[in-house]
Write a protein that holds these residues in place. Structure first.
Motif, PDB file in Angstrom:
ATOM      1  N   PRO A  91      48.889   5.208  53.135  1.00 51.11           N
ATOM      2  CA  PRO A  91      48.339   7.201  53.658  1.00 51.11           C
ATOM      3  C   PRO A  91      47.219   7.186  53.608  1.00 51.11           C
ATOM      4  N   ASN A  92      45.832   6.597  52.438  1.00 53.75           N
ATOM      5  CA  ASN A  92      44.711   6.922  52.842  1.00 53.75           C
ATOM      6  C   ASN A  92      43.798   6.286  54.023  1.00 53.75           C
ATOM      7  N   LEU A  93      44.383   5.445  53.165  1.00 57.39           N
ATOM      8  CA  LEU A  93      43.540   4.770  55.352  1.00 57.39           C
ATOM      9  C   LEU A  93      44.017   4.933  56.221  1.00 57.39           C
ATOM     10  N   VAL A  94      44.641   5.772  56.331  1.00 55.88           N
ATOM     11  CA  VAL A  94      45.519   6.506  57.870  1.00 55.88           C
ATOM     12  C   VAL A  94      44.217   7.930  58.393  1.00 55.88           C
ATOM     13  N   THR A  95      44.390   8.436  56.751  1.00 55.48           N
ATOM     14  CA  THR A  95      43.720  10.147  56.778  1.00 55.48           C
ATOM     15  C   THR A  95      42.324   9.534  56.815  1.00 55.48           C
ATOM     16  N   ILE A  96      41.635   8.346  56.459  1.00 52.84           N
ATOM     17  CA  ILE A  96      40.298   7.862  56.357  1.00 52.84           C
ATOM     18  C   ILE A  96      39.944   7.378  57.935  1.00 52.84           C
ATOM     19  N   SER A  97      41.421   6.768  58.807  1.00 50.58           N
ATOM     20  CA  SER A  97      40.627   6.219  59.699  1.00 50.58           C
ATOM     21  C   SER A  97      40.428   7.313  61.058  1.00 50.58           C
ATOM     22  N   ALA A  98      41.379   8.567  60.375  1.00 53.97           N
ATOM     23  CA  ALA A  98      41.230   9.585  61.568  1.00 53.97           C
ATOM     24  C   ALA A  98      40.555  10.197  61.215  1.00 53.97           C
ATOM     25  N   ALA A  99      39.323   9.994  61.142  1.00 54.12           N
ATOM     26  CA  ALA A  99      38.049  10.211  61.146  1.00 54.12           C
ATOM     27  C   ALA A  99      37.002  10.057  61.416  1.00 54.12           C
ATOM     28  N   SER A 100      37.484   8.503  62.772  1.00 52.95           N
ATOM     29  CA  SER A 100      36.732   8.213  63.297  1.00 52.95           C
ATOM     30  C   SER A 100      37.443   8.247  64.436  1.00 52.95           C
TER      31      SER A 100
END
Ligand code: ATP
Ligand code: MG
Length: 405
Positions: A312-321
């Motif tokens: 879930p956090n990788l999804v959220t982090i990836s969404a920033a770029s």
């Protein structure tokens, strides 16, 4: 004794129409690694029948420093599978025999424990008066005669030492053994990527894996000076310098994340800080990548390793770029990464404990699942968020450097 090195490559041999491009990139890289100050055109690097040859321009024998330089260069050249030092002679049996005896003498002297030997011959020149088997018999007889007092026995299956002989139209080559090279694709045959390089174990391995796939790598590291000490930056400089020995002049971007971290500390929910730092890192990295003409980002993230690396956090982090994010060690466990790090020579540097930017104002219990919309809402609490990202990115671009060992 040696007067040439022959280099072998596998994967690029299957590249069809692009083959020339791959081979030329590979040769350019070898030339670059062999460059020496004040000695332009000292070595010649050429392609002959699916192999790359390194010789001295004046065709004389290599000195000891020459073989050391060539050896260390080729062992760091992605795209090569192996190389051998060879004695290159005229394709005449008399010359071949003399070279074989000279080579056998030298390698047997270096291997006092060896008891058995064999000769493996090949001829691509089918007009040569002897067939491969006859060449082998001729050379074995000559070597046994010259080294008789050492009592070597011939063993065709499990010899301690193998001498190779290749007879071509223009020349013959004699060699003993081959040295492994790292394989992969030549650096520069795929687009450049920007690696988020921390001082940890994973990200230098990730950078090396991208180099192995033919991508030149630039580096960006985030520190929080003066909350992190100068050692934090120095450690990454050292890692980038090591990685630069496998490519040409990768740039290191040193980014001070502190102004943004302070805003996040003051305005956002504590448990979300780590994920918010990470999103900021990707946003800054994306801007730097665009300026540096990098086509993707790379990280050393591995699923589940720490709180910020849950799915879930990788999804959220990836969404920033919006940029492609490559995560070559995503499925590796720590022991595998450590093994790669040791092979790379990075582990001794990575294992030193220095403070990391991520731990500055880090929450004691970070959230392992931050939805992307919640993260975006938190960022809205910082009024000048976008300007701050822009400013930090520009500052980072302005202070780039190229670390060397
Ligand atoms: P470790 O080997 O200790 O896990 P790491 O480099 O993997 O070190 P993590 O905290 O697991 O550190 O971070 C995951 C990834 O995020 C890193 O591999 C790196 O790509 C990126 N990253 C983390 N911190 C930084 C930083 N300070 N500067 C640049 N990139 C960073
Ligand atoms: Mg990690």
């Amino acid at each position: 004794m040696y007067n040439a090195a022959i280099c072998r490559y596998h994967e690029i041999a299957t590249k069809g129409n692009n083959r020339n491009f791959f081979e030329n990139t590979l040769m350019d890289n070898i030339r670059f690694f062999l460059r020496q100050e004040g000695r332009e055109k000292y070595f010649a690097v050429r392609k002959v029948q699916g192999r790359i040859w390194v010789e001295k321009t004046d065709r004389s024998d290599f000195s000891q420093p020459d073989t050391e330089l060539i050896s260390s260069a080729l062992k760091k050249t992605y795209g090569l599978s192996s190389f051998s030092f060879i004695i290159k002679t005229a394709p005449e049996m008399e010359d071949i025999r003399a070279a074989a005896v000279k080579l056998a003498q030298a390698i047997f002297d270096n291997a006092p424990e060896a008891k058995t030997f064999r000769v493996r011959a090949r001829r691509s020149n089918k007009n040569f008066p002897l067939c491969s088997k006859d060449i082998e018999i001729d050379l074995v007889t000559a070597i046994a005669g010259a080294l008789g007092e050492r009592h070597f026995t011939l063993d065709l299956d499990n010899a301690d030492l193998t001498l190779g002989c290749e007879v071509r139209h223009e020349f013959a080559a004699l060699y003993a053994g081959e040295t492994h090279c790292p394989g992969g694709l030549p650096v520069g045959c795929n687009p450049k990527v920007l690696c988020l390089l921390s001082g940890g174990i994973d990200s230098p391995v990730a950078a090396a894996m991208m180099q192995k796939r033919g991508c030149a790598v630039d580096f960006i590291t985030f520190h929080s000076s003066p909350y992190t000490p100068p050692e934090t930056e120095d450690k990454v400089r050292e890692l980038a310098a090591l990685l630069n020995t496998y490519q040409r002049n990768g740039t290191l971007y040193l980014c001070n994340l502190l102004p943004l971290q302070k805003e996040i500390r003051d305005k956002c929910t504590e448990r979300l800080r780590t994920v918010l730092y990470r999103r900021a890192m990707f946003r800054i990295a994306e801007k730097v990548a665009a300026a540096a003409k990098c086509k993707a980002l790379a990280t050393g993230e591995a699923v589940g390793q720490v709180a910020s690396q849950t799915i879930p956090n990788l999804v959220t982090i990836s969404a920033a770029s919006t940029m492609l994010i490559l995560r070559p060690v995503i499925g590796m466990d720590k022991n595998e990464t450590i093994k790669r790090s040791e092979e790379l020579g990075a582990f001794e540097i990575s294992k030193l404990q220095v403070p990391d930017s991520c731990t500055v104002f880090a929450p004691s219990s970070p959230s392992t699942s931050v939805p992307a919309d919640i993260a975006a809402k938190e960022e809205k609490r910082i009024e000048n968020y976008d300007e701050l990202i822009e400013e930090i990115a520009n500052q980072t671009i302005a202070t780039a450097e190229v670390p060397e060992l």
